[in-house]
Design a protein around this motif. Structure first.
Motif, PDB file in Angstrom:
ATOM      1  N   LYS A   1       0.813  -1.225   0.000  1.00 50.93           N
ATOM      2  CA  LYS A   1       0.000   0.000   0.000  1.00 50.93           C
ATOM      3  C   LYS A   1       0.844   1.272   0.000  1.00 50.93           C
ATOM      4  O   LYS A   1       0.374   2.323  -0.410  1.00 50.93           O
ATOM      5  CB  LYS A   1      -0.956   0.001   1.191  1.00 50.93           C
ATOM      6  CG  LYS A   1      -0.265   0.001   2.526  1.00 50.93           C
ATOM      7  CD  LYS A   1      -1.259  -0.033   3.666  1.00 50.93           C
ATOM      8  CE  LYS A   1      -0.511  -0.043   4.984  1.00 50.93           C
ATOM      9  NZ  LYS A   1      -1.412  -0.064   6.111  1.00 50.93           N
ATOM     10  N   ASP A   2       2.117   1.180   0.434  1.00 54.15           N
ATOM     11  CA  ASP A   2       3.015   2.335   0.434  1.00 54.15           C
ATOM     12  C   ASP A   2       3.841   2.428  -0.846  1.00 54.15           C
ATOM     13  O   ASP A   2       4.703   3.291  -0.957  1.00 54.15           O
ATOM     14  CB  ASP A   2       3.953   2.268   1.647  1.00 54.15           C
ATOM     15  CG  ASP A   2       3.194   2.319   2.962  1.00 54.15           C
ATOM     16  OD1 ASP A   2       2.145   3.001   3.016  1.00 54.15           O
ATOM     17  OD2 ASP A   2       3.643   1.668   3.929  1.00 54.15           O
ATOM     18  N   GLY A   3       3.605   1.513  -1.780  1.00 54.09           N
ATOM     19  CA  GLY A   3       4.323   1.528  -3.043  1.00 54.09           C
ATOM     20  C   GLY A   3       5.656   0.807  -3.026  1.00 54.09           C
ATOM     21  O   GLY A   3       6.422   0.894  -3.992  1.00 54.09           O
ATOM     22  N   ASN A   4       5.961   0.110  -1.936  1.00 51.21           N
ATOM     23  CA  ASN A   4       7.221  -0.644  -1.838  1.00 51.21           C
ATOM     24  C   ASN A   4       7.068  -2.004  -2.496  1.00 51.21           C
ATOM     25  O   ASN A   4       6.048  -2.665  -2.348  1.00 51.21           O
ATOM     26  CB  ASN A   4       7.627  -0.837  -0.369  1.00 51.21           C
ATOM     27  CG  ASN A   4       7.867   0.476   0.326  1.00 51.21           C
ATOM     28  OD1 ASN A   4       8.466   1.384  -0.232  1.00 51.21           O
ATOM     29  ND2 ASN A   4       7.392   0.587   1.553  1.00 51.21           N
ATOM     30  N   ARG A   5       8.110  -2.432  -3.196  1.00 51.22           N
ATOM     31  CA  ARG A   5       8.107  -3.745  -3.847  1.00 51.22           C
ATOM     32  C   ARG A   5       8.345  -4.819  -2.785  1.00 51.22           C
ATOM     33  O   ARG A   5       9.297  -4.748  -2.026  1.00 51.22           O
ATOM     34  CB  ARG A   5       9.180  -3.798  -4.917  1.00 51.22           C
ATOM     35  CG  ARG A   5       9.310  -5.129  -5.617  1.00 51.22           C
ATOM     36  CD  ARG A   5       8.117  -5.538  -6.423  1.00 51.22           C
ATOM     37  NE  ARG A   5       8.283  -5.167  -7.797  1.00 51.22           N
ATOM     38  CZ  ARG A   5       7.273  -5.092  -8.639  1.00 51.22           C
ATOM     39  NH1 ARG A   5       6.065  -5.334  -8.245  1.00 51.22           N
ATOM     40  NH2 ARG A   5       7.462  -4.757  -9.879  1.00 51.22           N
TER      41      ARG A   5
END
Length: 146
Positions: A84-88
């Motif tokens: 949800k935070d855009g981290n892979r």
């Protein structure tokens, strides 16, 4: 070739769900002991995520519970996704073809119906117990075919 065989104990109760198209999926995790001990003399374990599908998933969801010993045969799968935070994020799990129920709630092995298999994807079988006639006798060493 991508094939693994694991024997371990469930670390939590299985989670049985269905996809939007109605296909059953079951997720659970097993603790697999390592063959060596650490510097403190303690045996460590690896925690492996397992996924089962369709009939195998339904049997696992119905008969497995936390602490139950199982043997799992399947393929290792690695996937990635964005949180949800855009981290892979990366996830590695075993997609099981077959699950053998080794230790029961009564610690005698087998599943609730006396069999030992969740029946895998190779062949669907009835979960009903097989009826036997006559008395079962233990085999002597001379009776074994090997």
């Amino acid at each position: 070739m991508n094939k693994c065989i694991l024997v371990g104990n469930l670390t939590r109760d299985p989670e049985l769900t269905q996809t939007t198209s109605g296909i059953s999926m079951c997720r659970f995790s097993i603790a697999v002991n390592r063959t060596y001990t650490n510097a403190n003399g303690e045996r460590e374990a690896d925690f492996i995520n397992i996924i089962t599908w369709r009939g195998l998933a339904e049997n696992c969801g119905k008969y497995l519970a936390k602490g139950r010993k199982v043997a799992v045969c399947g393929q290792i799968q690695t996937r990635s996704y964005d949180d949800k935070d855009g981290n892979r994020r990366y996830s590695t799990e075993v997609v099981a073809d077959d699950v053998e129920f080794i230790g029961g709630a009564n610690s005698e092995g087998g599943n609730a119906y006396g069999g030992g298999s969740a029946f895998g994807n190779r062949e669907e079988k009835s979960a009903a117990p097989k009826k036997t006639t006559g008395e079962l006798k233990p085999l002597e060493d001379d009776d074994l075919p090997f």
